[in-house]
Write a protein that holds these residues in place. Sequence first.
Motif, PDB file in Angstrom:
ATOM      1  N   PRO A  24       0.819  -1.218   0.000  1.00 14.19           N
ATOM      2  CA  PRO A  24       0.000   0.000   0.000  1.00 14.19           C
ATOM      3  C   PRO A  24       0.850   1.264   0.000  1.00 14.19           C
ATOM      4  CG  PRO A  24      -0.125  -1.110   2.121  1.00 14.19           C
ATOM      5  CD  PRO A  24       0.662  -1.998   1.211  1.00 14.19           C
ATOM      6  N   ALA A  25       0.232   2.363  -0.424  1.00 17.97           N
ATOM      7  CA  ALA A  25       0.933   3.651  -0.469  1.00 17.97           C
ATOM      8  C   ALA A  25       1.486   4.020   0.904  1.00 17.97           C
ATOM      9  CB  ALA A  25      -0.007   4.738  -0.981  1.00 17.97           C
ATOM     10  N   VAL A  26       0.690   3.814   1.947  1.00 22.13           N
ATOM     11  CA  VAL A  26       1.173   4.013   3.318  1.00 22.13           C
ATOM     12  C   VAL A  26       1.647   2.643   3.781  1.00 22.13           C
ATOM     13  CG1 VAL A  26       0.583   4.740   5.650  1.00 22.13           C
ATOM     14  CG2 VAL A  26      -0.475   5.870   3.694  1.00 22.13           C
ATOM     15  N   ALA A  27       2.939   2.408   3.646  1.00 18.05           N
ATOM     16  CA  ALA A  27       3.491   1.068   3.836  1.00 18.05           C
ATOM     17  C   ALA A  27       3.798   0.763   5.302  1.00 18.05           C
ATOM     18  CB  ALA A  27       4.727   0.887   2.973  1.00 18.05           C
ATOM     19  N   THR A  28       2.724   0.733   6.106  1.00 22.18           N
ATOM     20  CA  THR A  28       2.813   0.316   7.500  1.00 22.18           C
ATOM     21  C   THR A  28       1.654  -0.640   7.751  1.00 22.18           C
ATOM     22  OG1 THR A  28       1.379   2.085   8.297  1.00 22.18           O
ATOM     23  CG2 THR A  28       3.764   2.543   8.264  1.00 22.18           C
ATOM     24  N   VAL A  29       1.694  -1.316   8.881  1.00 19.47           N
ATOM     25  CA  VAL A  29       0.579  -2.187   9.253  1.00 19.47           C
ATOM     26  C   VAL A  29      -0.709  -1.370   9.313  1.00 19.47           C
ATOM     27  CG1 VAL A  29      -0.383  -3.572  11.138  1.00 19.47           C
ATOM     28  CG2 VAL A  29       1.990  -3.922  10.407  1.00 19.47           C
TER      29      VAL A  29
END
Length: 83
Positions: A24-29
């Motif tokens: 995902p664009a926001v590459a966090t859990v």
Amino acid sequence: MLNILYFASLREQVGLAHESIAVPAVATVAGLIEMLRARGGEWPDALAANKPWRVAVNQEIAAFDTPLKSDDEVAIFPPVTGG
């Protein structure tokens, strides 16, 4: 690609055991969970903040701010109890 695994009641609720998705664009859990919730249907309820589910990245329990990268394995599961 992220390899996502769903376990136990969560798997039953969303109807998937596993899937591969682009990072995902926001590459966090937290970014991944928000992306999954945004699918609608059963997803927002299955991954509701008040439900007791956990996330592991590459077989290690992960926090919401844990970064994600291509080829990570992400497991989402309810807490496990033993006896």
